[in-house]
Every structure is written in structure tokens, then in C-alpha cells.
Design an enzyme around this catalytic site. Sequence first.
Site, PDB file in Angstrom:
ATOM      1  N   SER A   1      89.148  85.627   0.048  1.00 41.72           N
ATOM      2  CA  SER A   1      88.999  86.987   0.549  1.00 41.72           C
ATOM      3  C   SER A   1      90.340  87.693   0.446  1.00 41.72           C
ATOM      4  O   SER A   1      91.394  87.062   0.598  1.00 41.72           O
ATOM      5  CB  SER A   1      88.526  86.967   2.007  1.00 41.72           C
ATOM      6  OG  SER A   1      88.710  88.223   2.625  1.00 41.72           O
TER       7      SER A   1
ATOM      8  N   LYS B   1      88.354  82.318   4.830  1.00 37.66           N
ATOM      9  CA  LYS B   1      87.031  82.317   4.217  1.00 37.66           C
ATOM     10  C   LYS B   1      86.988  81.518   2.914  1.00 37.66           C
ATOM     11  O   LYS B   1      87.961  81.480   2.161  1.00 37.66           O
ATOM     12  CB  LYS B   1      86.570  83.756   3.936  1.00 37.66           C
ATOM     13  CG  LYS B   1      86.313  84.588   5.172  1.00 37.66           C
ATOM     14  CD  LYS B   1      85.716  85.942   4.804  1.00 37.66           C
ATOM     15  CE  LYS B   1      84.284  85.789   4.308  1.00 37.66           C
ATOM     16  NZ  LYS B   1      83.681  87.097   3.964  1.00 37.66           N
TER      17      LYS B   1
ATOM     18  N   ASN C   1      84.179  81.889   0.308  1.00 38.39           N
ATOM     19  CA  ASN C   1      82.919  82.543  -0.017  1.00 38.39           C
ATOM     20  C   ASN C   1      82.146  81.800  -1.108  1.00 38.39           C
ATOM     21  O   ASN C   1      82.748  81.307  -2.067  1.00 38.39           O
ATOM     22  CB  ASN C   1      83.183  83.972  -0.496  1.00 38.39           C
ATOM     23  CG  ASN C   1      83.810  84.835   0.576  1.00 38.39           C
ATOM     24  OD1 ASN C   1      83.471  84.716   1.744  1.00 38.39           O
ATOM     25  ND2 ASN C   1      84.742  85.699   0.182  1.00 38.39           N
TER      26      ASN C   1
ATOM     27  N   ARG D   1      57.264 104.110 -36.421  1.00 34.82           N
ATOM     28  CA  ARG D   1      58.574 103.706 -35.919  1.00 34.82           C
ATOM     29  C   ARG D   1      58.909 104.639 -34.775  1.00 34.82           C
ATOM     30  O   ARG D   1      58.686 105.842 -34.862  1.00 34.82           O
ATOM     31  CB  ARG D   1      59.645 103.742 -37.022  1.00 34.82           C
ATOM     32  CG  ARG D   1      59.390 102.629 -38.051  1.00 34.82           C
ATOM     33  CD  ARG D   1      60.417 102.447 -39.132  1.00 34.82           C
ATOM     34  NE  ARG D   1      61.763 102.730 -38.766  1.00 34.82           N
ATOM     35  CZ  ARG D   1      62.595 103.407 -39.568  1.00 34.82           C
ATOM     36  NH1 ARG D   1      62.180 103.892 -40.731  1.00 34.82           N
ATOM     37  NH2 ARG D   1      63.831 103.603 -39.208  1.00 34.82           N
TER      38      ARG D   1
END
Length: 405
Positions: free
Chosen positions: A269, A275, A277, A309
Site C-alpha cells: 500500500s 497491508k 493486498n 460487408r
Amino acid sequence: MADLFWPGDERADGLLDDGALLTAMVAVEQAWLDALVSAQVAPASAAADLTGAVGAADASALSAGAEAGGNPAIGLVALLRDRTTGETSRWLHRGLTSQDVVDTALVLCLREAVDRVLTDLDRQLVLLADLAHHHRDTVMVGRTLTQHAVPITFGTKAASWIDGLVDARTAVVGARDGLAVQVGGAAGTLAASVELTGSIDTALDLVDRTAAALDLPPAPAWHTSRTRMTRTGDALTTLADAWGHLAADVATLSRPEIGEVREGVGGGSSTMPHKSNPVLSVLLRRHAFAAPGLSSTLHVAAGAAVDERPDGAWHAEWATLRDLGRRSVVAAGQASELLAGLQVDPGAMSRTLAAAQGTDAEQQSMAALTGRAPAPDYLGAAHHVVDAAVTRARQAVRPAPEEGA
């Protein structure tokens, strides 16, 4: 190529980018020119090696010029003719139309991307089979509608991941095998080729020769029948769904208050150093959120294909297929990395189950109904579920190529 909007995009480096598309378009022109020469429609003096005649360095100029004609094939052909001489320049692209070149080039690029995805997917199924088998008896609490339910094993959770990936793999392989050459000429009738050769059979033979040179199956022109593209988009989106399911489970179970699994290397973080994550899970979920929208664009375009087309619907496919193909390759690598490093904490699972309230309530009510004493566990056919999924995963994985093949 750099893409700050899609972290991990470098995992797909060289796939479905401008350079890859130009290389593929040149390969299509080469295969067609070789077919004209080998079938003796064009003189032997028209033969030439186009390799390297146009490359990534030309992408900017061709991109800028593509707006005038609406597609990059027009400028590519002009550049190839300018860089070749004599009969080569004269016969180059004769009988083809721009959509033939772009569609077939996209098919070649998609096939390469899908092959990369399948290689990673097979690795994931091997890892998951081992994971499910190893945790066949690792009991944990099951969760339904976010609440504690009855006991399961972690092996059964891994088995559900396996089933999703095997189903998706079947769809991806089917889509890959359906990718075919596109050669129809101006309105899909091979009229120019028939005029050049004086023979319908020879014109059809040119298609077969071109397809064989590109290692693609031949097919009638599919200028406005876009099922090959929608099928590929659907298959890759089904795979994104399966990865999203897996990633959502990992992200949920890695919450600190649960802590039953965690990624091998968590992300940091910018402001909270404590943290870790579950970044790979987050990025896989991102892909699962975005892929269905890309697939839906392919369907909207397919439904709007008009005349012989299309006027805009076809053009909407290119960037869509590029993004979906590249992002699938990126997600495939991230999913393999996630599973290779996934850490499972059976102790945390056991503690959560022991602290859960009411996980035996259903078992008690079944025992009261039958008059039998409750079984020592309440896992039902969990072992069968795991064993069946492990077998299915191991059977699905492509056999390794033979030595020297």
C-alpha cells in the site's frame, strides 16, 4: 507495450499489438501470393519473400493513413507494392479484399493469444488438481449467502474452481478450432479469383492453398457471419468468469478476520505498510468485470452486420478483440502465478469451523428425521466431488508434445 490503464499488460507483449497485426497481414498477403504462383495463375517471376517488407516501424504512418480508407489493409498493400517490383507488385493482393486480409490476420493473432492462454490454463489445472487432492480432507466451514453454513473441505472448494476452468477450456478450444481463413473477395463470391483463373475450382483451390500455408481451415467467406468472433469472445469471457470466481474466493478468504488462504506475494500500500493486498486476485476480478462488456460489443457488431460487408460493425471488432485477447493472456499469467503461490492455512480453517454457530443444525434435523445417530462428520459426497474434479482436470490437460516433435 506500456499501458498504465491496465497493470500487467506487459505480460501480453508482442501479442495482438500493432506490430503483430502488421506481421500477420503480411503473412496473409504472402500466403495468397504464393498460392497464385504455385497454382500457375501468376507467373513464377511474381514470387517474392515479403518477410520484413513492412514492420512495426511503419505502424504510425499506416495508422495515420488508415482513416482515409477506414482500415489499415489499404495502406499496407500500397506500401508493399511500393517496396516490391515488377510482377510481384503487379500480382500482389489480386483477388483479395481488405476484409480478407484484416480478418485472417486477426484470426492468426487471436490464435497465438489463445494458445498462450491454453498453455497457462493447463498449468493451472495441474496446480488445482494437486491442490484439491492435497486438501481432500481439510475441513472448513462452508458459506452460503455470506453466512456460515455446513462443513465442506477445501478440496471441494478447489474442485469448484476446477469445474469452471475445465468448462471454460472446452469452450476456448472449440473457439480456437473454429478460427478459419477469410478469402471471399469484394462481395464474398470469389468473383475476382474466378475471373483471374477462369475456373471456379481453381479459385477454390487458391483458398485451400492459402489456408494450408497459414495452418488454418478453409471456409466459405464469413464477411457478415461473425460467429467465429463472437464464439471466441464468449469463450474468453467464460474463462474470465471462472478466474473471477476463483479470485473472489481467494480475496474473501484472505481477509484478515478470516485468514484461511493468502497469496504468496501480496501487494503493498502507498500509505499503509502493514497491508499485504491480494493484488493478483484483485486484477483477476478486474478482468472478470470488464470482459463481458467487450464480448457484448462483439455481439452488437455481429447483429448489425449488413449487406455483403459491414459498414462500421466490422470495424468495431478490431480493438475489442485486441483488448479481450491481450487481457485474457494477462489474466492467464496472473492466475497461474496466484495458484503457484497460494498458501492455505488448515489451522485457521479448523478454528473458524470450531467457532461457528449452528453448522451442525441441518445434520441434527436429518438425524431426528431418520432416527439414526449423527455421523461423525457431515461432509456428504465431498470426497467424491474432489476425486471427480481431480480426474476431470487431469484428463483435460493437453498431453505434452513428444520429444523432437
